[in-house]
Scaffold this motif. Sequence first.
Motif, PDB file in Angstrom:
ATOM      1  N   ALA A 356      -1.910  -6.413  -4.108  1.00  8.82           N
ATOM      2  CA  ALA A 356      -3.046  -6.344  -3.190  1.00  8.82           C
ATOM      3  C   ALA A 356      -2.624  -6.650  -1.761  1.00  8.82           C
ATOM      4  N   GLY A 357      -1.746  -7.647  -1.581  1.00  8.92           N
ATOM      5  CA  GLY A 357      -1.288  -7.987  -0.247  1.00  8.92           C
ATOM      6  C   GLY A 357      -0.462  -6.883   0.385  1.00  8.92           C
ATOM      7  N   ALA A 358       0.431  -6.273  -0.385  1.00  6.35           N
ATOM      8  CA  ALA A 358       1.238  -5.176   0.142  1.00  6.35           C
ATOM      9  C   ALA A 358       0.381  -3.977   0.496  1.00  6.35           C
ATOM     10  N   GLN A 359      -0.640  -3.717  -0.301  1.00  7.31           N
ATOM     11  CA  GLN A 359      -1.525  -2.586  -0.040  1.00  7.31           C
ATOM     12  C   GLN A 359      -2.388  -2.833   1.187  1.00  7.31           C
ATOM     13  N   ALA A 360      -2.664  -4.099   1.514  1.00  7.16           N
ATOM     14  CA  ALA A 360      -3.539  -4.424   2.640  1.00  7.16           C
ATOM     15  C   ALA A 360      -2.810  -4.438   3.977  1.00  7.16           C
ATOM     16  N   ILE A 361      -1.481  -4.390   3.986  1.00 11.55           N
ATOM     17  CA  ILE A 361      -0.746  -4.374   5.254  1.00 11.55           C
ATOM     18  C   ILE A 361      -0.998  -3.039   5.950  1.00 11.55           C
ATOM     19  N   PRO A 362      -1.450  -3.031   7.215  1.00 15.28           N
ATOM     20  CA  PRO A 362      -1.709  -1.764   7.911  1.00 15.28           C
ATOM     21  C   PRO A 362      -0.465  -0.882   7.994  1.00 15.28           C
ATOM     22  N   SER A 363      -0.651   0.413   7.809  1.00 15.20           N
ATOM     23  CA  SER A 363       0.478   1.350   7.830  1.00 15.20           C
ATOM     24  C   SER A 363       1.137   1.407   9.199  1.00 15.20           C
ATOM     25  N   GLU A 364       0.354   1.134  10.274  1.00 14.15           N
ATOM     26  CA  GLU A 364       0.939   1.184  11.619  1.00 14.15           C
ATOM     27  C   GLU A 364       2.072   0.181  11.796  1.00 14.15           C
ATOM     28  N   LEU A 365       1.965  -0.963  11.107  1.00  9.55           N
ATOM     29  CA  LEU A 365       3.016  -1.973  11.230  1.00  9.55           C
ATOM     30  C   LEU A 365       4.333  -1.472  10.639  1.00  9.55           C
TER      31      LEU A 365
END
Length: 476
Positions: A356-365
């Motif tokens: 869940a945490g990895a999926q929540a990281i914004p793709s722009e980062l």
Amino acid sequence: LGLMALFPGARVGVELAAIFLLFTSMAWNMVLGFYQSLCGIPKDLQEASDVFQLSKWKRFWVLELPAGAVGLVWNSIISIAGGWFFLISIESFELGSQDFRLPGLGSFLAAAAEVADYRAIGWGLLTVVSLIVVTDFFIWRPLIAWSSKFTFSSSRHLESEPSSTVANYLHRSNVVRQLTKRVHPLWNSFVDLPFRPRKRQVLEAGKFPLSRIGRNLRVSTKALTAMAHVLRTICLVGLAMAVGFGVLRSSQILSALPMAQWKELAYSAAITFGRIAAALSMSLVWAIPAGVAIGRNPRTAAVFQPIVQIAASVPATALFPFLLLALSRIGGGLQIGSIALMMLGTMWYILFNVIAGAQAIPSELFEVDQIYGKGSGWIRWTKLILPGIFPYLITGIVTAVGGAWNASIVSEYVTFQGGVLKARGLGCIISEAAASGNYPLLLAGTIVMSVLVLLTNRLVWGPLYRLAQDKYRILS
């Protein structure tokens, strides 16, 4: 015991006790995960909700619930898996001379495991796996695909988002589309319900066209406030009396416990704590990289997400006969087997929260990392991935440690082939006290376990939670 005493001689008390135990094994993981999601809401979104003067009701539906959707879905999956994990001990347990068995898959697997009926265990596990696969295809995959849009990313990358056959079919369905058109206005009306208190209108009742109606409204509001205050006071007094009676009764029961048993409880708690630390360390080693790989790669998630869900949902105690046979050949017995069983009760909380945490990281980062990090894996992990998943990781560790303490009760005291296998520890003392009807020792062991969990949360996980909120959160 309390629920069964309310319905003497009836199975409904045992059923309610089983449902309550399932609830306690499932709810807290979801509560902690949602709490962590609320703490991670960016400040600019909170300020925007204040500027638009959203009521608490509307703020929950348009900001807080969407912000926690990703973590709530993944924690719901692991909570259901945790319910399957403790199914055997919940549907089949002993209290003194009483043997309680409820009809269900858990008691069926327990009976098969006690006599080492591997064929029955296999059919029971096949039934569990079939239910999990069907649930994953029709419920969890659509929910995961739906929740992926509730991230803090300002742009969506369709190729990196999870997909679902059921969700795609529902999106293309004319029936669902027409139903959505009819339900959408009702949903908007539901979200816009005026739950904000109209203090100004009540205070300025004299400006109403009918001043008598305004005065009556003001009087009725005061009466309702007074009634609510009285009701709250009665509830608090009743709760205080119940707690006081429980403390008094518990102190009377514990006074009969000799000092030698308190020392044994302390030593056994230290042994169980060491097993939990070992199980947690081994779980972190593989769950963090695996969770990041599944959370950031939709193709990997499509293959391994149902596999890990099935593995997490299989009641570990049903696998214990196979595990004990393997350990009997290599040595170690229940001393190692209890750690393995604790791992089966802890690692999935960490894995699913990391996903869940990895999926929540914004793709722009990650796009910024490709530009400035120049593809360095070390920089990506230390500067982006680990800080990004840190709040979710702490939530996973907290729930994993709680799950490990619960798992110690069923992993240090095992009924196998008509006999009992024991590993010295706090879980063994609690299970043995329950089986023999030694309620003072059972109460003392439960209190010691509860105190250890509370102290760990207060001294270790509490500061780490505050660190996650202050330093490792998305600001905008």
